[in-house]
Write an enzyme that holds these catalytic residues in place. Structure first.
Site, PDB file in Angstrom:
ATOM      1  N   GLY A 172      -7.273  -5.098   7.451  1.00  0.00           N
ATOM      2  CA  GLY A 172      -6.426  -4.273   8.605  1.00  0.00           C
ATOM      3  C   GLY A 172      -7.429  -4.353   9.750  1.00  0.00           C
ATOM      4  O   GLY A 172      -7.038  -3.506  10.751  1.00  0.00           O
TER       5      GLY A 172
ATOM      6  N   SER B 180      -6.400  -9.645   6.835  1.00  0.00           N
ATOM      7  CA  SER B 180      -5.711  -9.834   8.112  1.00  0.00           C
ATOM      8  C   SER B 180      -4.969 -11.152   7.935  1.00  0.00           C
ATOM      9  O   SER B 180      -4.914 -12.023   8.966  1.00  0.00           O
ATOM     10  CB  SER B 180      -7.058  -9.663   9.180  1.00  0.00           C
ATOM     11  OG  SER B 180      -7.310  -8.303   9.480  1.00  0.00           O
TER      12      SER B 180
ATOM     13  N   LYS C  80       0.895  -1.109   0.045  1.00  0.00           N
ATOM     14  CA  LYS C  80      -0.085  -0.177   0.072  1.00  0.00           C
ATOM     15  C   LYS C  80       0.832   1.253   0.132  1.00  0.00           C
ATOM     16  O   LYS C  80       1.978   1.228  -0.520  1.00  0.00           O
ATOM     17  CB  LYS C  80      -1.029  -0.024   1.292  1.00  0.00           C
ATOM     18  CG  LYS C  80      -1.842  -1.503   1.244  1.00  0.00           C
ATOM     19  CD  LYS C  80      -2.934  -1.461   2.088  1.00  0.00           C
ATOM     20  CE  LYS C  80      -3.594  -2.828   1.943  1.00  0.00           C
ATOM     21  NZ  LYS C  80      -4.691  -2.914   2.809  1.00  0.00           N
TER      22      LYS C  80
HETATM   23  P1  13P Z   1      -4.137  -6.630   5.408  1.00  0.00           P
HETATM   24  O1  13P Z   1      -3.277  -7.653   5.299  1.00  0.00           O
HETATM   25  O2  13P Z   1      -3.338  -5.381   6.090  1.00  0.00           O
HETATM   26  O3  13P Z   1      -5.417  -6.864   6.188  1.00  0.00           O
HETATM   27  O4  13P Z   1      -4.579  -5.771   4.224  1.00  0.00           O
HETATM   28  C1  13P Z   1      -5.155  -6.864   3.333  1.00  0.00           C
HETATM   29  C2  13P Z   1      -5.317  -6.242   1.986  1.00  0.00           C
HETATM   30  O5  13P Z   1      -5.766  -5.282   1.657  1.00  0.00           O
HETATM   31  C3  13P Z   1      -4.188  -6.613   1.022  1.00  0.00           C
HETATM   32  O6  13P Z   1      -4.429  -6.081  -0.447  1.00  0.00           O
END
Ligand code: 13P
Length: 254
Positions: A174, A214, A12
């Site tokens: 998240g 997650s 991200k």
């Molecule tokens: P998380 O693993 O932080 O929950 O994010 C998942 C995600 O959006 C991957 O593209």
């Protein structure tokens, strides 16, 4: 059907040059010291780091992917990046339709489909994201929402070689919450059958369907061994080389 698992890290909007290079280097060292993986690794850093990270991981069993792409090949689109540009940088993959882009930038299924088609045209492979909101999940609509997103977001001429699907329930991103194994299996099976309608059974049987939301070393073993779960798209935990590597190990990549 034997599908090679994929473990993809979506960084991200995280990482300055030094941290990003260090993270990729640390991860590449872990991969190197454990021998050839059975899965495919993909790192998706921010666009600013793609070139540097590609240099770090070249020849080390780790592919690089971008997090977004514009559907036009070139032209007056200030701030955007085209598929040929990403290909030219050494990207193999690009994520399209992530829920954060659908929410923050108003990306519709139609736009996602155009982006994926442009990526395929340029020789890139796509990781096309789908997933329901909490309200849709609670209303019992998760499977139907995902089925519709597959129907509308995946280009008609997609094939298993250029297309990976990532099921990411928005409420699991998240938050530390994950769906039950039954719920994951139900959506992944529905995605597979929606793909069968689009590209036929034989081809759809070869498409990898990732789970995202997650994913941690502690839950990777269970999630990645479910039927029709062919890997993971990892956010937060991919920002730590050891955690990201442990997800792959616990998920059966070694
Ligand atoms: P998380 O693993 O932080 O929950 O994010 C998942 C995600 O959006 C991957 O593209």
């Amino acid at each position: 059907m034997q599908r090679r698992k994929m473990i993809a890290g979506n960084w991200k909007m995280n990482g300055l040059l030094e941290d990003g290079v260090m993270l990729a280097q640390n991860f590449a060292n872990l991969v190197k010291s454990n021998g050839k993986p059975q899965c495919e690794f993909v790192l998706c850093p921010p666009a600013t780091l793609l070139f540097s990270i590609k240099k770090v991981v070249r020849g080390k069993h780790i592919a690089v992917g971008a997090q977004d792409v514009h559907f036009a090949e070139k032209g007056a689109h200030t701030g955007d990046i085209s598929a040929p540009m990403l290909k030219n940088l050494g990207c193999t993959y690009v994520i399209v339709g992530h829920s954060e882009r659908r929410a923050d930038h108003g990306e519709t299924d139609e736009i996602v489909c155009k982006k994926a088609a442009a990526a395929h045209n340029a020789g890139l492979k796509t990781i096309i994201c789908i997933g329901e909101t909490l309200a849709e999940r609670e209303a019992g609509q998760a499977v139907e929402v995902c089925r519709q997103q597959i129907a509308a977001s995946v280009p008609a001429d997609s094939i298993a070689l250029n297309t990976v699907i990532a099921y990411e329930p928005i409420w699991a991103i998240g938050t530390g919450k994950i769906p039950t194994p039954e719920d994951v299996k139900a959506v992944h099976a529905a995605v597979r059958s929606a793909l069968e309608k689009k590209m036929g059974c034989a081809e759809a049987g070869k498409v990898r369907i990732l789970y995202g939301g997650s994913v941690k070393p502690s839950n990777a073993g269970e999630l990645l061994n479910l039927e029709n779960v062919d890997g993971a798209l990892v956010g937060g935990a991919s920002l730590n080389a050891q955690d990201f590597f442990d997800i792959a190990c616990n998920g059966g990549c070694y």
